[in-house]
Design a protein around this motif. Structure first.
Motif, PDB file in Angstrom:
ATOM      1  N   VAL A 162       0.832  -1.202   0.000  1.00 18.56           N
ATOM      2  CA  VAL A 162       0.000   0.000   0.000  1.00 18.56           C
ATOM      3  C   VAL A 162       0.866   1.250   0.000  1.00 18.56           C
ATOM      4  O   VAL A 162       0.683   2.141  -0.823  1.00 18.56           O
ATOM      5  N   ALA A 163       1.803   1.333   0.934  1.00 14.97           N
ATOM      6  CA  ALA A 163       2.638   2.530   1.052  1.00 14.97           C
ATOM      7  C   ALA A 163       3.922   2.185   1.782  1.00 14.97           C
ATOM      8  O   ALA A 163       3.974   1.231   2.559  1.00 14.97           O
ATOM      9  N   THR A 164       4.945   2.984   1.537  1.00 15.54           N
ATOM     10  CA  THR A 164       6.189   2.901   2.301  1.00 15.54           C
ATOM     11  C   THR A 164       6.551   4.313   2.723  1.00 15.54           C
ATOM     12  O   THR A 164       6.631   5.217   1.884  1.00 15.54           O
ATOM     13  N   PHE A 165       6.720   4.506   4.018  1.00  4.68           N
ATOM     14  CA  PHE A 165       7.105   5.791   4.584  1.00  4.68           C
ATOM     15  C   PHE A 165       8.591   5.726   4.915  1.00  4.68           C
ATOM     16  O   PHE A 165       9.023   4.821   5.626  1.00  4.68           O
ATOM     17  N   ASN A 166       9.384   6.669   4.407  1.00  6.29           N
ATOM     18  CA  ASN A 166      10.824   6.725   4.682  1.00  6.29           C
ATOM     19  C   ASN A 166      11.115   7.969   5.512  1.00  6.29           C
ATOM     20  O   ASN A 166      10.561   9.036   5.264  1.00  6.29           O
ATOM     21  N   PHE A 167      12.023   7.812   6.499  1.00  2.00           N
ATOM     22  CA  PHE A 167      12.345   8.903   7.416  1.00  2.00           C
ATOM     23  C   PHE A 167      13.839   9.170   7.419  1.00  2.00           C
ATOM     24  O   PHE A 167      14.640   8.256   7.494  1.00  2.00           O
ATOM     25  N   GLY A 168      14.194  10.433   7.360  1.00  2.18           N
ATOM     26  CA  GLY A 168      15.584  10.837   7.434  1.00  2.18           C
ATOM     27  C   GLY A 168      16.005  11.026   8.881  1.00  2.18           C
ATOM     28  O   GLY A 168      15.191  10.955   9.803  1.00  2.18           O
ATOM     29  N   PRO A 169      17.277  11.311   9.128  1.00  2.00           N
ATOM     30  CA  PRO A 169      17.779  11.460  10.492  1.00  2.00           C
ATOM     31  C   PRO A 169      17.181  12.662  11.235  1.00  2.00           C
ATOM     32  O   PRO A 169      17.165  12.686  12.463  1.00  2.00           O
ATOM     33  N   MET A 170      16.662  13.648  10.512  1.00  2.00           N
ATOM     34  CA  MET A 170      16.092  14.834  11.141  1.00  2.00           C
ATOM     35  C   MET A 170      14.577  14.736  11.353  1.00  2.00           C
ATOM     36  O   MET A 170      13.960  15.694  11.806  1.00  2.00           O
ATOM     37  N   ALA A 171      13.982  13.592  11.038  1.00  5.21           N
ATOM     38  CA  ALA A 171      12.529  13.428  11.181  1.00  5.21           C
ATOM     39  C   ALA A 171      12.137  13.535  12.648  1.00  5.21           C
ATOM     40  O   ALA A 171      12.699  12.853  13.499  1.00  5.21           O
ATOM     41  N   GLY A 172      11.172  14.398  12.926  1.00  9.39           N
ATOM     42  CA  GLY A 172      10.717  14.583  14.305  1.00  9.39           C
ATOM     43  C   GLY A 172       9.873  13.425  14.792  1.00  9.39           C
ATOM     44  O   GLY A 172      10.035  12.950  15.905  1.00  9.39           O
ATOM     45  N   ALA A 173       8.968  12.955  13.947  1.00  7.72           N
ATOM     46  CA  ALA A 173       8.095  11.836  14.314  1.00  7.72           C
ATOM     47  C   ALA A 173       8.234  10.756  13.257  1.00  7.72           C
ATOM     48  O   ALA A 173       8.317  11.047  12.066  1.00  7.72           O
ATOM     49  N   ARG A 174       8.295   9.552  13.690  1.00  8.05           N
ATOM     50  CA  ARG A 174       8.414   8.421  12.767  1.00  8.05           C
ATOM     51  C   ARG A 174       7.029   7.786  12.635  1.00  8.05           C
ATOM     52  O   ARG A 174       6.759   6.731  13.197  1.00  8.05           O
ATOM     53  N   SER A 175       6.145   8.481  11.920  1.00  7.66           N
ATOM     54  CA  SER A 175       4.780   8.006  11.768  1.00  7.66           C
ATOM     55  C   SER A 175       4.240   8.418  10.410  1.00  7.66           C
ATOM     56  O   SER A 175       4.779   9.312   9.756  1.00  7.66           O
ATOM     57  N   GLY A 176       3.188   7.741   9.999  1.00 12.09           N
ATOM     58  CA  GLY A 176       2.532   8.057   8.745  1.00 12.09           C
ATOM     59  C   GLY A 176       1.060   7.710   8.836  1.00 12.09           C
ATOM     60  O   GLY A 176       0.664   6.863   9.639  1.00 12.09           O
ATOM     61  N   ALA A 177       0.260   8.375   8.040  1.00 12.85           N
ATOM     62  CA  ALA A 177      -1.172   8.109   7.995  1.00 12.85           C
ATOM     63  C   ALA A 177      -1.648   8.233   6.563  1.00 12.85           C
ATOM     64  O   ALA A 177      -1.142   9.050   5.799  1.00 12.85           O
ATOM     65  N   THR A 178      -2.615   7.408   6.208  1.00  8.87           N
ATOM     66  CA  THR A 178      -3.178   7.435   4.868  1.00  8.87           C
ATOM     67  C   THR A 178      -4.552   6.788   4.896  1.00  8.87           C
ATOM     68  O   THR A 178      -4.977   6.251   5.913  1.00  8.87           O
ATOM     69  N   ARG A 179      -5.233   6.847   3.788  1.00 13.63           N
ATOM     70  CA  ARG A 179      -6.489   6.124   3.597  1.00 13.63           C
ATOM     71  C   ARG A 179      -6.221   5.092   2.510  1.00 13.63           C
ATOM     72  O   ARG A 179      -5.629   5.410   1.481  1.00 13.63           O
ATOM     73  N   ILE A 180      -6.659   3.855   2.757  1.00  9.47           N
ATOM     74  CA  ILE A 180      -6.381   2.781   1.814  1.00  9.47           C
ATOM     75  C   ILE A 180      -7.681   2.146   1.341  1.00  9.47           C
ATOM     76  O   ILE A 180      -8.729   2.307   1.961  1.00  9.47           O
ATOM     77  N   ARG A 181      -7.573   1.417   0.242  1.00 11.63           N
ATOM     78  CA  ARG A 181      -8.698   0.646  -0.283  1.00 11.63           C
ATOM     79  C   ARG A 181      -8.515  -0.797   0.126  1.00 11.63           C
ATOM     80  O   ARG A 181      -7.429  -1.359  -0.022  1.00 11.63           O
ATOM     81  N   LEU A 182      -9.594  -1.402   0.604  1.00  9.21           N
ATOM     82  CA  LEU A 182      -9.573  -2.812   0.961  1.00  9.21           C
ATOM     83  C   LEU A 182     -10.673  -3.533   0.196  1.00  9.21           C
ATOM     84  O   LEU A 182     -11.838  -3.117   0.235  1.00  9.21           O
ATOM     85  N   ALA A 183     -10.316  -4.603  -0.489  1.00  6.62           N
ATOM     86  CA  ALA A 183     -11.266  -5.344  -1.308  1.00  6.62           C
ATOM     87  C   ALA A 183     -12.262  -6.124  -0.461  1.00  6.62           C
ATOM     88  O   ALA A 183     -13.389  -6.334  -0.868  1.00  6.62           O
TER      89      ALA A 183
END
Length: 140
Positions: A87-108
């Motif tokens: 569905v998605a891949t979230f990548n974080f650099g060394p300066m990222a404040g929060a290591r989180s992600g949010a999205t809306r996905i489709r489920l069959a």
């Protein structure tokens, strides 16, 4: 041999059932392959990652999902029952404040949503949640 309408319907139903059942392991295999590609075949431990998804989704077209993994470098999100699980891949650099992600996905359909995080120390963490879908979002 002469086919009647009943024979053709029986053959078609049997072929549909066989195709449906043979497709189930393929989705699991695709999910396992995606996780193996992300982790490079390394073992994955439970915990250290928080996945938030609704227990019941009225409509599979827009299911809100969020994931948090303190200390993660990357987080991959998968829907195990979809034809394309990644569905998605979230990548974080060394300066990222929060290591989180949010999205809306489709489920069959009703299925598991899985998040796998690569941590800064090179280890991998996993969390999962089952989402019951009342109206599928990936169909024709």
């Amino acid at each position: 041999m002469e086919f009647t309408r009943r024979n053709i319907l029986a053959l078609g139903s049997g072929a549909f059932a066989a195709a449906s059942l043979s497709g189930m392991p393929a989705f699991a295999s695709k999910t396992d392959d995606a996780i193996a590609a992300f982790t490079g075949g390394a073992s994955v431990a439970e915990g250290g990652i928080e996945l938030t998804a609704p227990e019941i989704a009225e409509n599979g077209n827009t299911v809100p999902v969020s994931v948090t993994a303190p200390g993660a470098v990357s987080i991959m999100l998968l829907a195990t029952g979809n034809p394309t699980p990644a569905v998605a891949t979230f990548n974080f650099g060394p300066m990222a404040g929060a290591r989180s992600g949010a999205t809306r996905i489709r489920l069959a359909k009703t299925q598991d949503v899985v998040a796998v995080a690569k941590m800064e120390d090179g280890s991998f963490r996993q969390a999962g949640a089952t989402v019951k879908v009342t109206i599928g979002g990936c169909g024709g």
